[in-house]
Write an enzyme that holds these catalytic residues in place. Structure first.
Site, PDB file in Angstrom:
ATOM      1  N   GLY A   1       0.829  -1.227   0.081  1.00 37.52           N
ATOM      2  CA  GLY A   1      -0.084  -0.072   0.008  1.00 37.52           C
ATOM      3  C   GLY A   1       0.768   1.204   0.126  1.00 37.52           C
ATOM      4  O   GLY A   1       0.386   2.487  -0.490  1.00 37.52           O
TER       5      GLY A   1
ATOM      6  N   ASP B   1       1.048   3.592   4.390  1.00 39.89           N
ATOM      7  CA  ASP B   1      -0.053   4.188   3.947  1.00 39.89           C
ATOM      8  C   ASP B   1      -1.136   4.664   4.900  1.00 39.89           C
ATOM      9  O   ASP B   1      -1.393   6.074   5.036  1.00 39.89           O
ATOM     10  CB  ASP B   1      -0.840   3.358   2.762  1.00 39.89           C
ATOM     11  CG  ASP B   1      -1.263   1.902   3.406  1.00 39.89           C
ATOM     12  OD1 ASP B   1      -1.030   1.529   4.599  1.00 39.89           O
ATOM     13  OD2 ASP B   1      -1.857   1.107   2.597  1.00 39.89           O
TER      14      ASP B   1
ATOM     15  N   ASP C   1      -4.601   3.034  11.183  1.00 42.09           N
ATOM     16  CA  ASP C   1      -5.994   2.753  11.374  1.00 42.09           C
ATOM     17  C   ASP C   1      -6.129   2.427  12.812  1.00 42.09           C
ATOM     18  O   ASP C   1      -5.978   3.224  13.726  1.00 42.09           O
ATOM     19  CB  ASP C   1      -6.378   1.553  10.418  1.00 42.09           C
ATOM     20  CG  ASP C   1      -7.687   1.598  10.166  1.00 42.09           C
ATOM     21  OD1 ASP C   1      -8.514   2.401  10.925  1.00 42.09           O
ATOM     22  OD2 ASP C   1      -8.316   0.168  10.197  1.00 42.09           O
TER      23      ASP C   1
ATOM     24  N   ASP D   1      -5.526  -0.290  -1.846  1.00 43.63           N
ATOM     25  CA  ASP D   1      -6.501  -0.988  -2.586  1.00 43.63           C
ATOM     26  C   ASP D   1      -7.701  -1.512  -1.904  1.00 43.63           C
ATOM     27  O   ASP D   1      -7.841  -1.326  -0.533  1.00 43.63           O
ATOM     28  CB  ASP D   1      -5.729  -2.443  -2.727  1.00 43.63           C
ATOM     29  CG  ASP D   1      -5.817  -3.470  -1.500  1.00 43.63           C
ATOM     30  OD1 ASP D   1      -5.226  -2.804  -0.522  1.00 43.63           O
ATOM     31  OD2 ASP D   1      -6.098  -4.519  -1.779  1.00 43.63           O
TER      32      ASP D   1
ATOM     33  N   ARG E   1      -5.404   0.596  -6.635  1.00 38.17           N
ATOM     34  CA  ARG E   1      -3.979   0.908  -6.083  1.00 38.17           C
ATOM     35  C   ARG E   1      -3.722   2.183  -7.385  1.00 38.17           C
ATOM     36  O   ARG E   1      -2.783   3.002  -6.931  1.00 38.17           O
ATOM     37  CB  ARG E   1      -3.048   0.012  -6.343  1.00 38.17           C
ATOM     38  CG  ARG E   1      -3.125  -0.993  -4.991  1.00 38.17           C
ATOM     39  CD  ARG E   1      -1.824  -1.921  -4.881  1.00 38.17           C
ATOM     40  NE  ARG E   1      -2.218  -3.160  -4.295  1.00 38.17           N
ATOM     41  CZ  ARG E   1      -2.309  -3.130  -3.003  1.00 38.17           C
ATOM     42  NH1 ARG E   1      -1.970  -2.307  -2.000  1.00 38.17           N
ATOM     43  NH2 ARG E   1      -2.382  -4.353  -2.165  1.00 38.17           N
TER      44      ARG E   1
HETATM   45  P1  5GP Z   1      -4.140  -1.296  11.302  1.00 33.51           P
HETATM   46  O1  5GP Z   1      -3.331  -2.314  12.020  1.00 33.51           O
HETATM   47  O2  5GP Z   1      -3.585   0.245  11.609  1.00 33.51           O
HETATM   48  O3  5GP Z   1      -5.593  -1.195  11.857  1.00 33.51           O
HETATM   49  O4  5GP Z   1      -4.185  -1.231   9.889  1.00 33.51           O
HETATM   50  C1  5GP Z   1      -3.344  -0.968   9.098  1.00 33.51           C
HETATM   51  C2  5GP Z   1      -3.344  -1.536   7.644  1.00 33.51           C
HETATM   52  O5  5GP Z   1      -4.857  -1.921   7.262  1.00 33.51           O
HETATM   53  C3  5GP Z   1      -2.927  -0.449   6.570  1.00 33.51           C
HETATM   54  O6  5GP Z   1      -1.594  -0.387   6.422  1.00 33.51           O
HETATM   55  C4  5GP Z   1      -3.798  -0.861   5.355  1.00 33.51           C
HETATM   56  O7  5GP Z   1      -3.119  -1.892   4.713  1.00 33.51           O
HETATM   57  C5  5GP Z   1      -5.205  -1.561   5.926  1.00 33.51           C
HETATM   58  N1  5GP Z   1      -6.071  -0.553   5.991  1.00 33.51           N
HETATM   59  C6  5GP Z   1      -6.663   0.291   7.123  1.00 33.51           C
HETATM   60  N2  5GP Z   1      -7.434   1.199   6.758  1.00 33.51           N
HETATM   61  C7  5GP Z   1      -7.572   1.112   5.499  1.00 33.51           C
HETATM   62  C8  5GP Z   1      -8.447   1.894   4.516  1.00 33.51           C
HETATM   63  O8  5GP Z   1      -9.073   2.851   4.755  1.00 33.51           O
HETATM   64  N3  5GP Z   1      -8.148   1.646   3.100  1.00 33.51           N
HETATM   65  C9  5GP Z   1      -7.343   0.722   2.661  1.00 33.51           C
HETATM   66  N4  5GP Z   1      -7.104   0.385   1.538  1.00 33.51           N
HETATM   67  N5  5GP Z   1      -6.496   0.155   3.633  1.00 33.51           N
HETATM   68  C10 5GP Z   1      -6.715   0.194   4.969  1.00 33.51           C
HETATM   69 MG    MG Z   2      -0.719  -1.909   4.786  1.00 37.55          MG
END
Ligand code: 5GP
Ligand code: MG
Length: 189
Positions: free
Chosen positions: A50, A106, A109, A165, A171
């Site tokens: 990403g 990227d 979250d 994605d 992407r």
């Molecule tokens: P976390 O571990 O911070 O919850 O998630 C991080 C990963 O989840 C990011 O690096 C990404 O790959 C995916 N992700 C979280 N939110 C989004 C979003 O809104 N769009 C996309 N495409 N991927 C997300």
């Molecule tokens: Mg990611």
């Protein structure tokens, strides 16, 4: 007569950040990074896949010599609803021992992925370790860790484009769009 190839395109998406906004944000981040690492040699590590577009733009704004590597985080499905353990692949990295490392992802979250990646990188004993993310969703954070640099804070929406994605599509969108809940249910184009 030939018919020329016309890609269908991703239509009807709601723009969250335009290419101009993204490029201004990336240039601003590059300035902060140059100030932070002035006189130090830097290794920029992108999280596959990403961050690749963001990484490519970011490193071209930094004029000082730097090294680039990538790291991969894959989450295995534990059960239907609970995410499984995260597998981290560090074998695509250059040697980062005693190097100044900036991890680039990227989206921050819940923050669990970045937190896990930071601890995997710390085991490789870099001289310093910081993280930069393009997007952050403050409403979703679940960990204490925060990125050192954040380009944009966004609402709790599902973002695609500029490297990000949904089921491997979108992407290559040059801007960032927010998928509507019904688009997330539907099969990707
Ligand atoms: P976390 O571990 O911070 O919850 O998630 C991080 C990963 O989840 C990011 O690096 C990404 O790959 C995916 N992700 C979280 N939110 C989004 C979003 O809104 N769009 C996309 N495409 N991927 C997300
Ligand atoms: Mg990611």
């Amino acid at each position: 007569m030939h018919s020329s190839y016309q890609p269908e395109g991703y239509t009807g998406l709601k723009t969250l950040l335009s290419t101009d906004e993204i490029h201004a944000g990336v240039a601003r981040l590059a300035g902060e990074i140059r100030d932070q690492y002035a006189g130090q040699s830097l290794t920029v590590v992108g999280v596959m896949s990403g961050s690749l577009v963001f990484l490519a733009d970011l490193i071209r704004h930094i004029r000082e010599p730097l090294r680039v590597g990538v790291i991969q985080a894959r989450s295995y499905r534990g059960s239907a609803t609970v995410p499984g353990p995260l597998e981290v692949r560090t074998d695509l990295l250059p040697d980062i021992r005693d190097r100044h490392v900036l991890l680039v992802d990227d989206i921050f979250d819940t923050g669990r992925t970045l937190q896990r990646l930071m601890s995997s990188l710390r085991e490789l004993q870099p001289a310093s370790l910081r993280a930069a993310v393009l997007l952050s969703k403050p409403a979703r954070h679940e960990v204490e860790t925060r990125p050192d640099f954040t380009v944009f804070e966004i609402e709790d929406v599902f973002a695609v484009g500029y490297g990000m994605d949904y089921r491997d599509a979108y992407r290559n969108l040059p801007h960032i769009a927010a998928l509507e809940p019904e688009e997330i249910q539907a099969p990707p184009p």
